[in-house]
Enzyme design. Structure first.
Site, PDB file in Angstrom:
ATOM      1  N   TRP A 323     -46.121  15.525   7.565  1.00 59.61           N
ATOM      2  CA  TRP A 323     -45.607  15.936   8.877  1.00 59.61           C
ATOM      3  C   TRP A 323     -46.766  16.320   9.796  1.00 59.61           C
ATOM      4  O   TRP A 323     -46.733  16.032  11.000  1.00 59.61           O
ATOM      5  CB  TRP A 323     -44.661  17.124   8.725  1.00 59.61           C
ATOM      6  CG  TRP A 323     -44.128  17.650  10.029  1.00 59.61           C
ATOM      7  CD1 TRP A 323     -43.034  17.217  10.711  1.00 59.61           C
ATOM      8  CD2 TRP A 323     -44.688  18.712  10.823  1.00 59.61           C
ATOM      9  NE1 TRP A 323     -42.865  17.935  11.874  1.00 59.61           N
ATOM     10  CE2 TRP A 323     -43.867  18.859  11.958  1.00 59.61           C
ATOM     11  CE3 TRP A 323     -45.780  19.550  10.681  1.00 59.61           C
ATOM     12  CZ2 TRP A 323     -44.119  19.814  12.940  1.00 59.61           C
ATOM     13  CZ3 TRP A 323     -46.038  20.499  11.663  1.00 59.61           C
ATOM     14  CH2 TRP A 323     -45.213  20.622  12.774  1.00 59.61           C
ATOM     15  N   HIS A 324     -47.787  16.938   9.236  1.00 62.06           N
ATOM     16  CA  HIS A 324     -48.892  17.401  10.060  1.00 62.06           C
ATOM     17  C   HIS A 324     -49.738  16.254  10.604  1.00 62.06           C
ATOM     18  O   HIS A 324     -50.354  16.405  11.674  1.00 62.06           O
ATOM     19  CB  HIS A 324     -49.778  18.367   9.266  1.00 62.06           C
ATOM     20  CG  HIS A 324     -49.252  19.770   9.231  1.00 62.06           C
ATOM     21  ND1 HIS A 324     -48.374  20.212   8.264  1.00 62.06           N
ATOM     22  CD2 HIS A 324     -49.469  20.825  10.052  1.00 62.06           C
ATOM     23  CE1 HIS A 324     -48.074  21.476   8.486  1.00 62.06           C
ATOM     24  NE2 HIS A 324     -48.723  21.874   9.566  1.00 62.06           N
ATOM     25  N   GLY A 325     -49.816  15.155   9.897  1.00 61.83           N
ATOM     26  CA  GLY A 325     -50.626  14.072  10.424  1.00 61.83           C
ATOM     27  C   GLY A 325     -50.543  12.810   9.590  1.00 61.83           C
ATOM     28  O   GLY A 325     -50.261  12.861   8.386  1.00 61.83           O
ATOM     29  N   PHE A 489     -50.459  17.034  16.138  1.00 59.75           N
ATOM     30  CA  PHE A 489     -49.529  16.922  15.021  1.00 59.75           C
ATOM     31  C   PHE A 489     -48.097  16.702  15.478  1.00 59.75           C
ATOM     32  O   PHE A 489     -47.245  16.364  14.727  1.00 59.75           O
ATOM     33  CB  PHE A 489     -49.586  18.187  14.147  1.00 59.75           C
ATOM     34  CG  PHE A 489     -50.999  18.571  13.770  1.00 59.75           C
ATOM     35  CD1 PHE A 489     -51.941  17.595  13.469  1.00 59.75           C
ATOM     36  CD2 PHE A 489     -51.384  19.887  13.751  1.00 59.75           C
ATOM     37  CE1 PHE A 489     -53.237  17.950  13.136  1.00 59.75           C
ATOM     38  CE2 PHE A 489     -52.687  20.256  13.402  1.00 59.75           C
ATOM     39  CZ  PHE A 489     -53.603  19.284  13.101  1.00 59.75           C
TER      40      PHE A 489
END
Length: 489
Positions: A323-325, A489
């Site tokens: 999800w962050h990247g 992000f």
């Protein structure tokens, strides 16, 4: 639009507050809410007008799906429609955020040559996608009543949380829209909002942005790192990220209090944690809550035996990393946090003192965030190798000199002319003082605690002076564009 910008503080915010309270004072409640929506859309479109349509289209489809759920009587039908909605929202997120990651790995594995797509990641899409998913799933479960599109749009585009969260639940926000007291100016609440905003602004501009100069210089010259500079680089980035993101969230909380429609806090002194598990109860709390409610528990949580519990924990942390990247560095970061969480769930000897466990947790978390920042796994490994290399080459002086703070222009100019040999030592001293200030803030009370304590004590004479100094210093320091790290992000 950025919270830490002159146009936001000197133009947008006064216009918003004046219009919002004036229309509510005139009892034009619907018009006031429409004004809030319009200002929120301006806030979003200022960053990139072309993706405003995507936000509005996503909201419209999300609301329509939630309405159709009410017409379906069978549980199976509701789940199917909810699944369709999840595919829609995640499909939009996947296209804009993960298409090139998928193509890049496809080319690597199968030796193909698919061209990369020229896609600009819409700001905030990861956050408003999850917020819409949470709303839709709650509607399917019967935990949320139907709302008008007017209220739904207000909830989704409310500007304090639109770009970087926190990820709100319907139950936290919708009720406030119906409370007349929330539409009236409340001096004490407004005062608390100003305090939150000023402290958050100072964390972002004075601490995070200053640390970023040394951190960015270090990551641009990883091959030059020695043990001390690599260690300071790892600690500096984690500290920078915390002040950057928590500063934004503090400002969001403050803006919510100023307006009267409050948002939840997203951090709870995470560096006081004595385990990785506790860290995730305190860091980015609304993201952790989302994964717990909508992924971990549906997977079975801790109800199906130890092994299944540990698998569920790892799945959640891998998804959190992704999800962050869209990069393997983020997946590895998630995996390492999953390992830490699994370790906390196993029976094993613990360090005897709490401060020891806190230090060990900080060290481990700091190590994992090296990969969070690194451009590649190899670069992250190089940083960690440098930490344990026991090498010294004085690179820390160059990192410190990269701070180049304009506040000390006269001093550095004089030193460069009269005592140039002391200039690098001066910047190292400033770097040490900066790190000491950061650790004092990290080990101290969180912003909500400071505000509550000052309210109980009746606000001493020096407290308003401190706020005025921090605000003025922050405004002067906002000389360039400084985006938030989580915008990526």
């Amino acid at each position: 639009m950025l919270f830490n910008s002159h146009i936001f503080i000197l133009l947008f915010l006064p216009l918003l507050l004046a219009g919002w309270y004036f229309l509510n004072w005139k009892k034009k409640f619907q018009l006031a809410q429409g004004y809030l929506i319009g200002m929120s859309l301006w806030f979003y479109a200022y960053a990139n007008l072309q993706y405003l349509w995507l936000l509005l289209f996503s909201c419209l489809i999300g609301w329509l799906l939630s309405c159709v759920l009410e017409k379906i009587s069978s549980e199976k039908g509701k789940k199917v429609l909810t699944g369709v909605g999840c595919v829609f929202h995640l499909g939009l997120l996947g296209y804009f955020k993960y298409s090139n990651f998928f193509l890049e790995n496809l080319n690597t594995v199968f030796h193909t040559d698919f061209p990369m797509l020229q896609i600009l990641l819409p700001v905030g899409i990861s956050f408003y996608t999850f917020q819409q998913l949470a709303y839709l799933i709650d509607r399917c479960r019967g935990d949320a009543p139907r709302d008008s599109f007017f209220d739904y749009l207000t909830f989704m585009v409310y500007f304090p949380q639109l770009l970087q969260g926190p990820i709100l639940l319907r139950s936290e926000f919708m009720g406030q829209l119906k409370e007349p007291e929330r539409r009236r100016f409340h001096a004490e609440r407004f005062s608390e909002g100003i305090q939150f905003f000023v402290f958050g602004l100072a964390k972002k501009v004075l601490l995070a942005d200053t640390l970023a100069k040394a951190v960015n210089y270090g990551y641009s010259n990883v091959s030059m790192l020695d043990s001390i500079s690599a260690l300071l680089l790892a600690v500096g980035y984690l500290t920078e990220l915390y002040f950057d993101f928590s500063g934004y969230c503090d400002m969001a909380v403050g803006l919510g209090k100023m307006i009267g429609l409050e948002v939840t806090e997203n951090f709870d002194a995470p560096f006081h944690s004595a385990s990785v598990k506790e860290f995730w109860r305190r860091w980015h709390m609304t993201l952790g809550r989302f994964f717990t409610r909508y992924v971990y528990i549906p997977l079975g949580g801790n109800r199906r035996g130890k092994m299944r519990t540990l698998c569920n924990v790892m799945i959640v942390m891998l998804l959190s990393g992704l999800w962050h990247g869209a990069a393997w560095t983020f997946v590895l970061w998630g995996f390492l946090h999953g390992v830490g969480m699994i370790w906390d769930n196993l029976e094993h000897p613990h360090l005897p003192k709490k401060w020891m466990r806190q230090a060990a947790t900080f060290a481990y978390v700091c190590m994992t965030f090296v990969f969070f920042r690194a451009e590649s796994i190899a670069q992250g490994v190089d940083v960690l190798k440098s930490i344990v290399s026991l090498k010294w080459n004085g690179f820390v002086f160059q990192m410190a000199s990269a701070l180049d703070l304009t506040e000390f222009y006269m001093i550095t100019k004089a030193l460069s002319m009269k005592l140039p040999g002391l200039l690098s030592w001066f910047w190292l001293g400033i770097f040490v003082v900066l790190i000491a200030i950061c650790f004092r803030v990290l080990s101290g009370e969180k912003v909500s605690g400071v505000v509550a304590l000052q309210r109980q004590k009746g606000y001493g004479r020096l407290y308003p002076v401190l706020l005025a100094v921090l605000f003025t210093w922050s405004m002067i320091s906002m000389t360039g564009v400084s985006e938030y790290l989580y915008f990526s992000f």
